[in-house]
Write a protein that holds these residues in place. Sequence first.
Motif, short mmCIF file in Angstrom:
data_model
loop_
_atom_site.label_atom_id
_atom_site.label_comp_id
_atom_site.label_asym_id
_atom_site.label_seq_id
_atom_site.Cartn_x
_atom_site.Cartn_y
_atom_site.Cartn_z
N GLN A 19 -4.25 0.35 52.33
CA GLN A 19 -4.68 0.24 50.94
C GLN A 19 -4.73 -1.23 50.54
O GLN A 19 -4.34 -2.11 51.31
N GLU A 75 -7.90 -0.20 58.98
CA GLU A 75 -8.41 1.04 58.39
C GLU A 75 -7.73 2.23 59.05
O GLU A 75 -7.11 2.06 60.09
N PRO A 76 -7.84 3.44 58.47
CA PRO A 76 -8.69 3.83 57.34
C PRO A 76 -8.05 3.55 55.98
O PRO A 76 -6.83 3.45 55.86
N ASP A 77 -8.89 3.44 54.98
CA ASP A 77 -8.44 3.31 53.60
C ASP A 77 -7.86 4.64 53.12
O ASP A 77 -8.33 5.72 53.50
N CYS A 128 -8.05 6.24 50.29
CA CYS A 128 -8.97 7.14 49.60
C CYS A 128 -9.92 7.82 50.58
O CYS A 128 -10.22 9.03 50.44
N ASP A 129 -10.38 7.08 51.57
CA ASP A 129 -11.24 7.68 52.59
C ASP A 129 -10.48 8.76 53.36
O ASP A 129 -11.04 9.81 53.69
N HIS A 130 -9.22 8.49 53.64
CA HIS A 130 -8.42 9.47 54.39
C HIS A 130 -8.19 10.74 53.57
O HIS A 130 -8.24 11.85 54.12
N ALA A 172 -10.22 11.98 51.45
CA ALA A 172 -11.48 12.74 51.53
C ALA A 172 -11.60 13.46 52.87
O ALA A 172 -12.06 14.62 52.93
N GLU A 173 -11.18 12.81 53.93
CA GLU A 173 -11.23 13.43 55.26
C GLU A 173 -10.28 14.64 55.32
O GLU A 173 -10.62 15.68 55.90
N LYS A 210 -8.87 9.86 42.96
CA LYS A 210 -9.71 10.36 44.05
C LYS A 210 -9.26 11.75 44.47
O LYS A 210 -10.10 12.64 44.70
#
Length: 375
Positions: A243, A255-257, A259-261, A263-264, A298
């Motif tokens: 983050q 990474e991963p960020d 927020c992206d995680h 979503a995954e 998110k």
Amino acid sequence: MSDQHDPAPYDALLLLSFGGPEGPDDVVPFLENVTRGRGIPRERLKEVGQHYFLFGGVSPINGQNRALLDALRADFAAAGLALPVYWGNRNWAPYLTDTLREMVRDGRRRIAVLTTSAYASYSGCRQYRENLADALAALEAEGLPVPRVDKLRHYFNHPGFVEPMTEGVLASLAELDESVRTGAHLVFTTHSIPDSAADTSGPVADHGPGGAYVRQHLDVARTIADAVREKTGTDHPWKLVYQSRSGAPHVPWLEPDVCDHLAELRAAGAPAAVMVPIGFVSDHMEVLYDLDTEATAKAAELELPVRRSATVGADPRFAAAVRDLVLERAAAERGTRPERCALGALGPSHDLCPVGCCPARAERPAAAGADSPYA
């Protein structure tokens, strides 16, 4: 005084932290301090400062450091440890140089230093050592005595740091609805740093992909996940994510960020998640904004139930861990071999940063290491 409570040769402890604004008028000057030398326009700093303005222009870090100071002083007094505790910051008042000036005028000559960063990295260790060298040089230029400063070892795997975070995860899991609790994922978060800084973090022997920075965080995450499994009987899936990225977009960062995680996880059908900020000592701005505001928003957008577990802050167990670190280092400096507490697989960290540990892009003097100009 018994050896168990003898801080000699140390005559003071310095809590060394990052600093933060304490009102709206402080935000841009504070950010100018943080980014000095990078040529960032003032208008851009005002944009960056919006995170602080959302909270009245006040960073929580200074209040949290005051609480930690109180906890340390109370713990030391209860344990019969007669060691005064001072506080200095890198980027805001009380400034490090001012605090060291006060300390030498109070007669302090051998100082143990605790930084509010538990892991190895340039920004989390060597940069503080460079700040110490700059401050000592300023005292020397003023004709003041130059004290000996010794930075306490990395405490990422000390029980007094890990166990409160484990309890925080258990408390957060208990807050989730029973229907999603068992399948909840643990999302361990820390500050992203450039790949190049991660790869060269820690001693030279640890350099390589992710370096000591990633290795240490993974060890803490695994230790907490294992402890949660032992306490609950449930093996929660987990991952280390990052983050608070900053800097040029073309430069690779870890990474991963987070927020992206999230979503995954939602796309893969995860029923819930607990965000665990293992990279942070207290609930300062990166935790309050990047996790409690951005990442939580998110998760709401994704309709993913999420909780954020607590940092150690001023937990009495952390204060006791600091006392343990001081006495351990004091005993080592007196020539004995103290017991060194550590959980996980990596064992206790080094006392003295070796040459080549967490190197900077530009060579600068750094105190409290094997390459220190101030022995």
